[in-house]
Design an enzyme around this catalytic site. Structure first.
Site, PDB file in Angstrom:
ATOM      1  N   CYS A  45       0.688  -1.574   0.335  1.00 15.73           N
ATOM      2  CA  CYS A  45       0.084  -0.305  -0.182  1.00 15.73           C
ATOM      3  C   CYS A  45       0.600   1.246  -0.204  1.00 15.73           C
ATOM      4  O   CYS A  45       0.283   2.417  -0.243  1.00 15.73           O
ATOM      5  CB  CYS A  45      -0.980   0.238   1.146  1.00 15.73           C
ATOM      6  SG  CYS A  45      -2.124  -1.453   0.811  1.00 15.73           S
ATOM      7  N   ASP A 139     -22.426  10.896 -11.732  1.00 14.74           N
ATOM      8  CA  ASP A 139     -24.289  10.133 -11.291  1.00 14.74           C
ATOM      9  C   ASP A 139     -23.780  10.056  -9.865  1.00 14.74           C
ATOM     10  O   ASP A 139     -25.041   9.375  -9.523  1.00 14.74           O
ATOM     11  CB  ASP A 139     -24.818   9.973 -12.516  1.00 14.74           C
ATOM     12  CG  ASP A 139     -23.871   8.438 -12.765  1.00 14.74           C
ATOM     13  OD1 ASP A 139     -23.120   8.468 -12.723  1.00 14.74           O
ATOM     14  OD2 ASP A 139     -24.706   7.532 -14.095  1.00 14.74           O
TER      15      ASP A 139
END
Length: 219
Positions: A45, A139
């Site tokens: 990570c 959206d």
């Protein structure tokens, strides 16, 4: 069940390294990329967060806001950022969510609803399924979901390529073939009839099969 493509991205409020946000308000009229991590100070990570920081200008060009998530608290994210800068050459230049109550991880089906415990004692292995990428449209609908194991670093060049395809398809009635790169030929979407296609592509198209209609990429 994992959140499906086309579902509304769950809204939430959370503390981040750049202050408290309400997710849908934070997205606004932009696109967004939410990518998650099982624990701070984990090696794979660390490389990913640095890679995304270096690529931020590319995401900016595409109108994509970046936001990371890890189950550790925000103050640990800030300390981790120092290591990321030192080892990767760039620290996160985008907000990082502190998901200390596992709320967002559960909301996005990255952890089961039954998951519990103090995040300080939960290990990366406990949270190993918190390794998702979500691309979310203006959206607020989910456009792409990728899930990676802890051992495999994410390919953010591929994620950029996928975003290019998704954004092109959102503007034009086309799909992109395997291994497509921006500027290469595209396929007229199956939902478009030949009569409709003739209006957009009066010069016609290549059709090795009736259901494969190949045209140059729209400009």
């Amino acid at each position: 069940m994992a959140l499906p493509i086309g579902a509304e991205a769950p809204d939430f409020e959370a503390e981040t390294t750049e202050g408290k946000i309400k997710f849908h308000d934070w997205i606004g009229n932009s696109w967004a990329l939410l990518f998650s991590h099982p624990k701070d100070f984990t090696p794979v990570c660390t490389t990913e967060l640095g890679a995304v920081a270096r690529l931020k200008p590319e995401f900016d060009k595409r109108g994509v806001k970046l936001i990371g998530l890890s189950v550790d608290p925000v103050d640990r994210h800030a300390k981790w950022a120092e290591d990321i800068r030192e080892t990767q050459g760039a620290a996160p230049n985008y907000p990082m969510i502190g998901d200390t109550d596992l709320h967002v991880s559960k909301l996005y089906d990255m952890l089961p609803a039954s998951a519990s415990g103090d995040v300080a004692t939960r290990t990366a292995a406990d949270n190993q399924t918190v390794r998702n990428v979500f691309v979310i449209g203006p959206d607020k609908k989910i456009k792409l979901v990728l899930v990676y194991p802890m051992s495999t670093g994410r390919n953010f060049q591929e994620i950029l390529r996928a975003i290019d395809s998704i954004q092109l398809s959102a503007k034009h009635s086309v799909s992109t073939p395997a291994d497509w790169k921006p500027g290469e030929d595209v396929i007229i979407s199956g939902s478009v009839s030949d009569e409709q296609a003739k209006k957009t592509w009066p010069a016609g198209w290549k059709a090795p099969k009736p259901y494969i209609r190949i045209v140059p990429a729209p400009k």
